[in-house]
Design an enzyme around this catalytic site. Structure first.
Site, short mmCIF file in Angstrom:
data_model
loop_
_atom_site.label_atom_id
_atom_site.label_comp_id
_atom_site.label_asym_id
_atom_site.label_seq_id
_atom_site.Cartn_x
_atom_site.Cartn_y
_atom_site.Cartn_z
N ASP A 156 2.87 -3.85 7.79
CA ASP A 156 2.21 -3.40 8.30
C ASP A 156 0.79 -4.86 8.50
O ASP A 156 0.52 -5.13 7.08
CB ASP A 156 1.94 -2.75 6.70
CG ASP A 156 0.52 -1.69 5.98
OD1 ASP A 156 -0.38 -2.14 6.73
OD2 ASP A 156 0.38 -1.53 5.23
N HIS B 214 0.87 -1.31 0.08
CA HIS B 214 -0.20 0.16 0.23
C HIS B 214 1.00 1.29 -0.22
O HIS B 214 2.22 1.00 0.87
CB HIS B 214 -1.11 -0.09 0.89
CG HIS B 214 -1.65 0.91 1.08
ND1 HIS B 214 -1.16 2.02 1.78
CD2 HIS B 214 -3.07 0.61 0.95
CE1 HIS B 214 -2.32 2.45 2.01
NE2 HIS B 214 -3.95 1.97 1.49
N LYS C 23 -10.49 -0.42 9.86
CA LYS C 23 -11.02 -1.38 9.89
C LYS C 23 -10.70 -3.05 10.20
O LYS C 23 -11.42 -3.80 9.93
CB LYS C 23 -9.60 -1.89 8.63
CG LYS C 23 -8.96 -0.83 7.51
CD LYS C 23 -7.95 -1.33 6.00
CE LYS C 23 -7.17 0.40 6.15
NZ LYS C 23 -7.77 0.33 4.83
N CYS D 213 -4.42 2.59 -3.54
CA CYS D 213 -3.02 2.97 -2.71
C CYS D 213 -2.10 1.82 -3.27
O CYS D 213 -1.16 2.01 -2.26
CB CYS D 213 -3.37 3.12 -1.56
SG CYS D 213 -5.02 4.55 -1.48
N GLN E 136 -4.94 -4.96 7.26
CA GLN E 136 -5.82 -5.77 6.78
C GLN E 136 -5.28 -6.77 7.76
O GLN E 136 -6.79 -8.46 6.76
CB GLN E 136 -5.28 -6.22 5.26
CG GLN E 136 -5.57 -4.46 4.28
CD GLN E 136 -6.92 -4.40 4.15
OE1 GLN E 136 -8.11 -4.78 4.71
NE2 GLN E 136 -7.16 -3.50 4.22
N1 PLP Z 1 -1.53 -0.10 4.70
C1 PLP Z 1 -2.63 -1.19 4.11
C2 PLP Z 1 -2.43 -2.98 3.92
C3 PLP Z 1 -3.87 -0.67 4.10
O1 PLP Z 1 -4.74 -1.52 3.68
C4 PLP Z 1 -3.73 0.39 4.39
C5 PLP Z 1 -5.46 1.21 4.03
O2 PLP Z 1 -5.76 1.00 3.22
C6 PLP Z 1 -3.33 1.22 5.15
C7 PLP Z 1 -2.03 0.27 5.18
C8 PLP Z 1 -3.04 2.52 5.59
O3 PLP Z 1 -4.32 3.04 6.40
P1 PLP Z 1 -4.94 4.54 7.35
O4 PLP Z 1 -5.87 4.44 5.61
O5 PLP Z 1 -6.43 3.47 7.62
O6 PLP Z 1 -3.97 4.78 8.01
#
Ligand code: PLP
Length: 412
Positions: free
Chosen positions: A204, A127, A230, A368, A207
């Protein structure tokens, strides 16, 4: 047994008032959980309770409301600590979300420790939050990025890891579950191999936390980042969990109230963990909501959450991939949550718009993950993502919706 399971998920759905609504005259089918999950009543109630009974700032007041707010806020930290199996509460730093958490570790741990030529290993499916945060660091330090490539089925080429970990690899920062391909990545193996060459590892887990059991100590990652919204919690709150000795050794990146012990004219001394990284008024109701989300999911059981979500995700991936003119990206098994797909002859934005007309919420775009989409050879994909509020009927509705899309575009 199945009847018991069905009644459990029916009961779970009843905790989400939003599921009673209709969209364009059709009962809502919410398949955008990877972007943000829906919020259950106990989480809404916990946040309301704070505003209705203890609406005050934390850590600074001597009055009753502030003491109660502080207690609820710190109890939320304890709930998060237990939920993710962190060793102590000092490891749980509240942030604005996974993005802030990833950026905090990149800035506070990596920036002062990396030099020209050092390597940060990420993967091709990251992401932007776990990519752009590193672009800032590589620009500033002269370190460079290296990528774990993807096999044709969207899984990591883990066989290449020994080679990729050669040289001055200082940090490995990778997604536990891809927000596009949905694959559950073999992070434990990556952590073990990275540690063997002296690199630190950040996971990270945006998910994965709240979608499957998480034990930070057993995982042995150095840092873990995730978002509340999430996993049935509110927006505006997330966590950077770190090994205490690493956090202790890091300088804060934001200065202000709450993160200091003493402030003089010319310099200040930092507060203890985790407050050193929590400058200013924190998202109080949001932290309390996240604590309630941990309790809510813990009440269902994370093994059950994972089994249910994975079953539906794999059912959807299999079913969509079996449709004429529909292609699923990523693995069909070992998949948790997101199912990105293409409908031949129809732009993903049109897919999402027409599905909305059927009451079905999916996302379209690059999610993203632009470099990943370049790799997939698509500028955009449509994505249905599943979670505890979904049921097998939602897959049927999605299939019927896609048939409507194909009919409208004359591609059936
Ligand atoms: N990392 C992953 C794998 C994600 O799916 C997301 C959000 O879609 C993020 C990071 C970023 O999360 P946030 O926008 O809640 O900071």
């Amino acid at each position: 047994m199945k009847a018991v399971a069905d009644s459990l998920w029916k009961q779970v759905r009843e905790d989400f008032p939003i599921l009673a609504r209709e969209v364009h005259g059709r009962p809502l089918v919410y398949l955008d959980n990877a972007a943000t999950s829906l919020t259950p009543r106990p989480v809404l109630a916990a946040m309301n309770h704070y505003y209705e009974h203890a609406n005050a700032n934390v850590h600074r007041g001597l009055h009753t409301l502030s003491a109660e707010a502080s207690e609820a806020f710190e109890q939320a930290r304890d709930k998060v600590q237990r939920f993710i199996g962190a060793r102590g509460r000092e490891s749980v730093v509240f942030t604005r979300g996974a993005t802030s958490a990833l950026n905090l570790a990149a800035r506070a741990w990596a920036r002062p420790r990396l030099a020209r030529g050092d390597v940060i290993l990420v993967s091709e499916l990251e992401h932007h939050a776990n990519l752009v945060s590193w672009h800032i660091i590589t620009k500033e330090t002269g370190a460079k990025l290296r990528f774990i490539p993807l096999a044709d089925d969207g899984t990591w080429r883990i066989d290449l890891l020994p080679e990729l970990l050669q040289g001055p690899v200082k940090m490995v920062s990778v997604a536990h579950v891809s927000n596009v391909l949905g694959g559950i990545n073999p992070v434990k193996e990556v952590i073990a191999q990275a540690h063997a060459v002296g690199a630190k590892v950040m996971i990270d887990a945006a998910q994965s936390v709240g979608h499957m059991p998480m034990d930070f100590q057993a995982l042995d990652a150095d840092f873990l980042a995730f978002s509340g919204h999430k996993m049935c919690g509110p927006t505006g709150i997330g966590v950077l969990c770190g090994k205490a000795e690493l956090l202790d050794d890091m300088e804060p990146v934001e200065g202000g109230g709450d993160m200091i012990v003493h402030v003089g004219w010319e310099e200040s001394t930092w507060n203890l963990l985790p407050y050193k990284f929590e400058a200013g008024t924190p998202p109080i109701a949001e932290a309390i909501g996240l604590g309630a989300a941990c309790e809510f999911l813990g009440g269902i059981g994370l093994d059950r959450v994972r089994a249910h979500t994975q079953e539906l995700t794999e059912l959807a991936a299999r079913t969509l991939d079996g449709m004429d003119g529909v292609h699923v990206y990523g693995p069909l098994v070992g998949r948790l949550g997101p199912v990105a797909f293409a409908v031949d002859g129809v732009h993903p934005h049109d897919v999402a718009t027409l599905l909305d007309g059927e009451g079905i919420a999916v996302r379209a775009g690059h999610h993203c993950a632009q470099p990943l989409h370049t790799k997939l050879g698509a500028s955009a994909t449509a994505r249905a993502s599943f979670y505890i509020t979904n049921q097998p009927e939602d897959v049927d509705r999605l299939v019927a919706g896609l048939q409507v899309v194909q009919e409208v575009f004359g591609v059936r």
